[in-house]
Design an enzyme around this catalytic site. Structure first.
Site, mmCIF file in Angstrom:
data_model
loop_
_atom_site.group_PDB
_atom_site.id
_atom_site.type_symbol
_atom_site.label_atom_id
_atom_site.label_comp_id
_atom_site.label_asym_id
_atom_site.label_seq_id
_atom_site.Cartn_x
_atom_site.Cartn_y
_atom_site.Cartn_z
ATOM 1 N N ARG A 242 0.865 -1.170 0.000
ATOM 2 C CA ARG A 242 0.000 0.000 0.000
ATOM 3 C C ARG A 242 0.907 1.227 0.000
ATOM 4 O O ARG A 242 1.952 1.231 0.673
ATOM 5 C CB ARG A 242 -0.884 0.043 1.257
ATOM 6 C CG ARG A 242 -2.045 -0.931 1.252
ATOM 7 C CD ARG A 242 -3.113 -0.555 0.229
ATOM 8 N NE ARG A 242 -4.264 -1.422 0.287
ATOM 9 C CZ ARG A 242 -4.430 -2.513 -0.474
ATOM 10 N NH1 ARG A 242 -3.510 -2.862 -1.352
ATOM 11 N NH2 ARG A 242 -5.533 -3.229 -0.368
ATOM 12 N N GLU A 270 -4.327 7.551 -4.797
ATOM 13 C CA GLU A 270 -4.621 6.801 -6.030
ATOM 14 C C GLU A 270 -5.973 7.246 -6.573
ATOM 15 O O GLU A 270 -6.896 7.446 -5.778
ATOM 16 C CB GLU A 270 -4.639 5.295 -5.748
ATOM 17 C CG GLU A 270 -3.276 4.786 -5.339
ATOM 18 C CD GLU A 270 -3.244 3.277 -5.027
ATOM 19 O OE1 GLU A 270 -4.279 2.610 -5.166
ATOM 20 O OE2 GLU A 270 -2.171 2.794 -4.645
ATOM 21 N N HIS A 289 -1.675 0.249 -9.599
ATOM 22 C CA HIS A 289 -2.227 -0.672 -8.588
ATOM 23 C C HIS A 289 -2.866 -1.894 -9.265
ATOM 24 O O HIS A 289 -4.088 -2.078 -9.226
ATOM 25 C CB HIS A 289 -3.249 0.048 -7.684
ATOM 26 C CG HIS A 289 -3.492 -0.698 -6.395
ATOM 27 N ND1 HIS A 289 -3.809 -0.076 -5.219
ATOM 28 C CD2 HIS A 289 -3.463 -2.019 -6.104
ATOM 29 C CE1 HIS A 289 -3.977 -0.984 -4.253
ATOM 30 N NE2 HIS A 289 -3.769 -2.175 -4.789
HETATM 31 C C1 DGY Z 1 -5.759 -6.146 -2.695
HETATM 32 O O1 DGY Z 1 -6.398 -7.152 -2.997
HETATM 33 O O2 DGY Z 1 -5.620 -5.757 -1.537
HETATM 34 C C2 DGY Z 1 -5.262 -5.330 -3.816
HETATM 35 O O3 DGY Z 1 -4.202 -4.534 -3.468
HETATM 36 C C3 DGY Z 1 -6.384 -4.468 -4.327
HETATM 37 O O4 DGY Z 1 -6.404 -4.517 -5.668
#
Ligand code: DGY
Length: 337
Positions: A242, A270, A289
């Site tokens: 993240r 984002e 992402h």
């Molecule tokens: C997750 O599944 O946590 C991914 O980062 C979101 O796309």
């Protein structure tokens, strides 16, 4: 005979495919809404008011967004991470939250390795160089990359995804693996000859670093200016976790100094704003992402989210329940009645 009324579910996620929606319509009243982060927040909020279940991903959901969703029993997130949900509030309201672990592990680790290779071997810069017609003779040494094979790979967070990145490094690229996690994970680490390492020495010793730790209050800005200053010149820094695990301002500063190169799939904000200094840097590879974004994986995640929701709305314990306290409290309550 009385027909049971169908429960209402809202789907604000594009990974749920048309045939899955058709099948859900046989059991539920289904409302499809756009993702409220991008447009039409009102239709999402209005649909939620009568919803029993919700399928979504990455939407910030807490008291402000859910106060009027009086019938909501369960949220099935099409993600493994759940930092965007106010868990305390959901638990207080008795709303079950489920996620989609396992199905995305390998795809996300592939993304990590794609960024490691692209950043180390300067794939994007060299692609541009070729397309722009600048390939007149062999490239100059200034455009050479660095080896990945045999290097020291430091993995921050050694859960399922961290371990999958480690497997690729160990078996595929002959790498020495260092890992940092809250406690040593010997069972997973031993076959990979991976060594547990405190964060500071991991940062100082690794040639390549991959961040896979979930975002929690404890890991927010885990890596900031002090930590970046520990890195060796030329380190490849990859984040597939993240954005907020890293202090992005500090990351931008060290990248501007040219000390390291980075491969980033996640950002503090984002979508990444067009004015971000990262956009114009050649020592960074950026992806939007997409850790789990393959056809097969997103389909598997949507299927798992649907299974979780179906089970939760049937008042049974869903397999990937995040806020287990709701279930435990519910049971204690049911027993004492
Ligand atoms: C997750 O599944 O946590 C991914 O980062 C979101 O796309």
């Amino acid at each position: 005979m009385l027909m049971a009324t169908k429960k209402h579910i809202v789907i604000a996620n594009r990974d749920v495919l048309p045939d899955m929606i058709d099948s859900l319509r046989k059991e539920f009243n289904v409302t499809l809404t756009p993702d409220p982060r991008t447009k039409d927040k009102e239709s999402f909020e209005q649909a939620l008011q009568s919803a029993n279940g919700l399928i979504c991903s990455m939407i910030k959901l807490g008291e402000e967004q859910l106060a009027d969703a009086k019938n909501l029993e369960a949220i099935a997130s099409v993600t493994v991470g759940y930092d965007n949900y106010d868990l305390e509030y959901l638990t207080k309201r008795g709303i079950l939250l489920t996620n989609t672990p396992d199905v995305l592990t390998e795809a996300t680790a592939d993304t990590g390795f794609a960024l490691i290779l692209a950043t180390a071997r300067r794939v994007v810069e060299l692609d541009m160089f070729t397309r722009q017609g600048r390939w007149k003779r062999s490239i100059e040494p200034e455009l050479f990359g660095t080896n990945v094979y045999g290097k020291k790979l430091g993995i921050i967070g050694f859960g399922r995804i961290g371990q999958a990145v480690a497997r690729r490094g160990h078996y595929g690229f002959g790498m020495k693996i260092l890992y940092n996690s809250t406690t040593p994970r010997l069972e997973a680490a031993t076959p990979l000859q991976a060594s547990f390492c405190e964060l500071d020495p991991l940062l100082a010793q690794s040639d390549i670093i991959c961040v896979t730790v979930p975002l929690t209050p404890k890991t927010e800005h885990l890596i900031g200016e002090r930590e970046f200053n520990l890195l060796r010149p030329g380190t490849i820094f990859v984040n597939i976790a993240r954005g907020k695990v890293v202090n992005q301002e500090a990351l931008i500063k060290i990248l501007q100094e040219g000390k390291i190169r980075a491969g980033l799939d996640v950002f503090e904000r984002e979508p990444l704003p067009a004015h971000s200094p990262l956009i114009s840097m050649s020592n960074v590879v950026l992806t939007p992402h997409v850790g789990s974004a393959t056809q097969e994986t997103r389909k598997g995640m949507a299927e798992l989210a649907i299974e979780n929701l179906r089970i939760a709305l049937a008042k049974k314990r869903p397999p990937n329940l995040v806020n287990t306290q709701v279930w435990e409290q519910g049971h204690i309550h049911a027993k004492t009645l």
